[in-house]
Structures are given as C-alpha cells and as structure tokens.
Design a protein around this motif. Structure first.
Motif, short mmCIF file in Angstrom:
data_model
loop_
_atom_site.label_atom_id
_atom_site.label_comp_id
_atom_site.label_asym_id
_atom_site.label_seq_id
_atom_site.Cartn_x
_atom_site.Cartn_y
_atom_site.Cartn_z
N ARG A 13 0.84 -1.21 0.00
CA ARG A 13 0.00 0.00 0.00
C ARG A 13 0.87 1.25 0.00
O ARG A 13 0.59 2.23 -0.71
N LEU A 14 1.94 1.24 0.81
CA LEU A 14 2.85 2.38 0.85
C LEU A 14 3.53 2.58 -0.50
O LEU A 14 3.65 3.69 -1.01
N GLY A 15 3.99 1.47 -1.10
CA GLY A 15 4.65 1.55 -2.41
C GLY A 15 3.70 1.99 -3.50
O GLY A 15 4.09 2.70 -4.43
N GLY A 16 2.43 1.57 -3.39
CA GLY A 16 1.44 1.95 -4.39
C GLY A 16 1.21 3.45 -4.46
O GLY A 16 0.86 3.99 -5.51
N ARG A 17 1.43 4.14 -3.34
CA ARG A 17 1.24 5.59 -3.31
C ARG A 17 2.27 6.33 -4.16
O ARG A 17 2.04 7.45 -4.59
#
Length: 398
Positions: A13-17
């Motif tokens: 989720r963090l990387g998707g941002r």
C-alpha cells in the motif's frame, strides 16, 4: 502467517502511493522480517512456508496459462514471431554470455540466460494498465513478445530440468530430457485437441465446485509433472492453457484472482525470507552490470520490434521500457537453482537484479518519452510542427 500477509499488504500500500509494483515490495517484506535481518522475525525458518510458496508459484503459472491462447500465435503471425524471436535472441543470448563471463559455472550460466532473458508478464501487464496504453498500437507487439516468451519458457524449463537435476551421464540426460519433452508434448496435445472433453468435465454452475475442480487439477498435474522431470509450474501452466479455452474459462479467470494474489504474495515473501541482505554487497557489481546489459538489449529489441511493425521512436521506447522488468520467472529459476545446489551467489544476485528492475521497469515506462528523444529520429518526431508563415494558405506550405 497473518503477520506475513499484513506486512506484505502494508508495504504494498505504501509503495502503491508512489507508483511502485507489488512484487519487489513483497520480497522486501520477506527480507526485512526474515531470519537474516535484525529486528522483528516473523518466520524463523523459510521452510515453514515452503508448501504455500509452491502453491503460489503453481497458481501464478496457472493464471498465465489461462491468459494465453494457442490461437494468439496464429493471429499474430510472422511479425509477432520475428519480434519475439529477436527479443529472446538478444536478451537470452546476452544473458548466456554474461553468465559465462562471470565464471560461476555452465549450469549457472544457463540459469542466468533465462533470468536476464525473460520479462515479467505480471509486471508488464500491470504497467500497460497503469499507463493507460492497452489501446496503443505498440501494445500488440508487446503482448506478442510475451506470448512468444511464454512458449519459450515452457520449453526452456523442460530442457533445463534434467541439467539441474544432475543426470549422471549424457545418455541419462538425454533420457530425462526425452521423458520431460514427451510429457510436455502430451500436455500440449491435450490442450490443443482435448478442450471439448475438458470443458465438459469442468462444466458446473456452482462456483465452489469449479474452484475446487480447477485448483485440484492444477496442483495434481503440477505434482505429476515433477515425476516426469518437468517443472511443476509448467504443468500448472498447461492446465491453465487447457481450461482457458473452455466455456468456463472466463469464470475461472475471475475466481482464481484472489487465490493467485494471496498465494503469489506468499511466494514472493518466502523468497525474500531466504535472502541474507549481508550477501547482497558481494554481488552488487554483477547486479549493476546485468542491469546495464538488460537496458541495452531491451533498447535494441524495442528498436527491432518497432522496425518490424513500422513504428517510430515513441512506440519503440514504449516497447523497450514496458518489457524491462524481470520478476516471477527469474524467481522460479532461483528456486530451482537453490534446490539443485548451484553457486550460492545465484540467489542474492537474482534477488538484487529482480528488485532493481522490478522498480526501474515501471518507472522507466512512465518516462519513456525521455528515451524516445535520444533514439534515432526521436527529436524530429517529438518536436512540434512549425507554424505556417503568414499569408500562406493551408495545404500550400513551402
């Protein structure tokens, strides 16, 4: 197990941002929370996830089989075969030469040929969706190259299996290879001519029964494949190939998604668990050299594919950058190499190589215009058309 899923989800989720793909983040979660990294250790022994990891690999290749159709090769015709063959010749050939140049051994060089030569179908598909290029003209050759790579993947793994299994003599290697190719041919014939029978066997309106049926078939054939010296993942790929062309194919594609995503994440996470970050500095220069080789070969292959299809530098840059990422197939080879007892530097090398390109690939694809400007004819194609002089009618520009 719960911690592994949650850690992978949080990092993803963090990387998707910031636009990063999930695969390298799942691997990173395994590295950070594995036994080789100080701090929280979720899984002390990577073998605890061995069966679930194997299931993730089987489902990844099963899904690829569902997405691939034998008719795709006929529809693409000669252009697709030439573009795909050119891509494989440049990248696999460069990978083989790079492997011999490292001097780690012949079996290791053969593994590296596949690692450097095959794109990540999962990441390529995600890049095309995220960049909104599914309708672009160059997407057809990109998908065509992926199709050719999938065919090569099945043959390559079947040929590599007896070599990695350590056959005692040439005759034993030939026998093992013949047995593997014979079983692979049997599966291919079943996929080509048995679709109607298979479709009847799997026809049901009950989603629960359909899930149990296709999951059982994929895992069972994967297990039988190992008896015949064919990689279990390729057996699952062939089952997907059969079922994808049946009347239930579309439903199976939808139903397998959550299974593929969940257990696929565990496969990448488990691979990260086996990596000792302390080993990565020992292979940092080979990794950087391999990334440089892959960048050059992809640009050349992109130019070649663009020439075959009559495209300019813009589409050529899109082809080159979209196909850049390496992922699941490289990790399959790393798992096989570790099981065969090959050079211990292979696993950290492949991990570092996949991590770099899995991040670099999507980022480069989003900025392919930079590459297009430096390709032959790029500045002319991208420069705006100069305005017509005053008092010169349209259509009569000097």
């Amino acid at each position: 197990m719960g911690g592994a899923f949650l850690a992978a989800a949080v990092l993803a989720r963090l990387g998707g941002r910031i636009g990063l793909p999930t695969i390298p983040l799942f691997i990173l979660a395994g590295i950070l929370l594995g036994p080789h990294t100080p701090g929280i250790v979720l899984v002390a022994d990577p073998h605890d996830l061995e069966m679930l990891s194997a299931l993730g690999l089987v489902l990844l290749l099963f899904y690829l089989g569902l997405e691939f159709h034998l008719d795709d090769l006929k529809a693409g015709g000669r252009k697709m075969a030439v573009a795909g063959g050119t891509y494989l010749a440049l990248n696999v050939g460069a990978g083989l030469g790079f492997g011999f140049a490292l001097g780690w051994g012949t079996s290791e060089a053969l593994v590296l040929a596949g690692v450097l030569g095959i794109s990540s179908s999962a990441i390529v598909t995600k890049v095309l969706v995220d960049t909104g290029r599914l309708g672009n003209p160059e997407t057809k050759p990109i998908l065509g190259i992926i199709v050719v790579e999938d065919i090569f993947l099945a043959l390559y793994l079947a040929a590599l299996q007896p070599i990695l299994s350590g056959a005692d003599s040439l005759s034993a290697a030939v026998m093992d290879g013949g047995k593997a190719f014979g079983f692979l041919l049997l599966l291919a014939l079943a996929a080509r001519f048995g679709t109607r029978v298979v479709g009847k066997l799997f026809r049901t309106k009950d989603d629960e029964l359909l899930v149990i049926s296709f999951l059982g078939a994929a895992v069972f054939v994967a297990g039988v494949s190992e008896w015949f010296g064919v990689a279990d993942a390729i057996g699952a790929f062939m089952v997907g190939l059969m079922l994808g062309s049946t009347a239930s194919g579309e439903r199976i594609r939808k139903l397998v998604h959550p299974l593929r995503d969940a257990f696929g994440a565990i496969f990448f996470f488990a691979f990260g668990l086996s990596i000792d970050p302390g080993d990565l500095p020992t292979v940092v220069w080979p990794v950087l050299a391999a990334v440089a080789v892959t960048l050059v070969m992809n640009v050349l292959a992109g130019l070649g594919a663009a020439r075959v299809y009559g495209f300019g530098p813009g589409p050529a840059a899109n082809i080159s950058t979209t196909l850049l990422a390496r992922g699941e197939f490289a990790l399959i080879l790393a798992t096989m190499a570790a099981g065969a007892g090959l050079d211990s530097r292979l696993s950290p090398f492949i991990a570092g190589y996949v991590l770099v390109l899995a991040v670099l690939g999507p980022l480069a694809a989003g900025r392919s215009g930079w590459l297009a400007r430096v390709l032959p004819g790029g500045r002319e194609e991208l420069s705006p058309t100069p305005p017509l002089p005053e008092n010169v009618p349209a259509g009569r520009a000097p």
